[in-house]
Design an enzyme around this catalytic site. Structure first.
Site, PDB file in Angstrom:
ATOM      1  N   ARG A 176       0.829  -1.215   0.000  1.00 40.21           N
ATOM      2  CA  ARG A 176       0.000   0.000   0.000  1.00 40.21           C
ATOM      3  C   ARG A 176       0.860   1.259   0.000  1.00 40.21           C
ATOM      4  NH1 ARG A 176      -3.581  -0.810   4.984  1.00 40.21           N
ATOM      5  NH2 ARG A 176      -1.644  -1.770   5.637  1.00 40.21           N
ATOM      6  N   ASN A 219      -6.136  -2.704   1.825  1.00 43.61           N
ATOM      7  CA  ASN A 219      -6.129  -4.160   1.947  1.00 43.61           C
ATOM      8  C   ASN A 219      -7.562  -4.659   1.913  1.00 43.61           C
ATOM      9  OD1 ASN A 219      -3.359  -4.523   2.188  1.00 43.61           O
ATOM     10  ND2 ASN A 219      -3.389  -4.483   4.417  1.00 43.61           N
TER      11      ASN A 219
END
Length: 93
Positions: free
Chosen positions: A20, A38
């Site tokens: 990320r 996520n």
């Protein structure tokens, strides 16, 4: 801003490997808007919006990911919803 928006789901070893943060860094370099998070199934989901060639470049980068990632697949689909004005990491789905 003219351009395209794609929702991508990246599968493989993509959680716990800085995917990320890497996505935020790379998308920001490309001047894209959107988000990354996520997912409960272990994948990562990203919304990438901006000029078509830059969005496609980011999708290509997602096939590799950061060094520790092991990407098995990237699926991209058109997105027509609201897109933020910047690129950010958001809460997990």
């Amino acid at each position: 801003m003219a351009g395209i928006a794609r929702r991508c789901v990246i599968s493989g070893k993509v959680q716990g490997v800085w995917f990320r943060a890497w996505t935020v860094q790379e998308a920001t370099k490309l001047g894209l808007r959107g988000w990354v998070r996520n997912r409960a199934d272990g994948s990562v989901e990203a919304l990438l919006a901006g000029p078509a060639e830059r969005v496609e470049a980011m999708i290509a980068l997602c096939h590799e990911g950061p060094r520790a990632a092991r990407v098995s697949s990237v699926t991209a689909s058109d997105f027509s919803g609201e897109v933020p004005a910047d690129f950010r990491q958001i809460d997990d789905a």
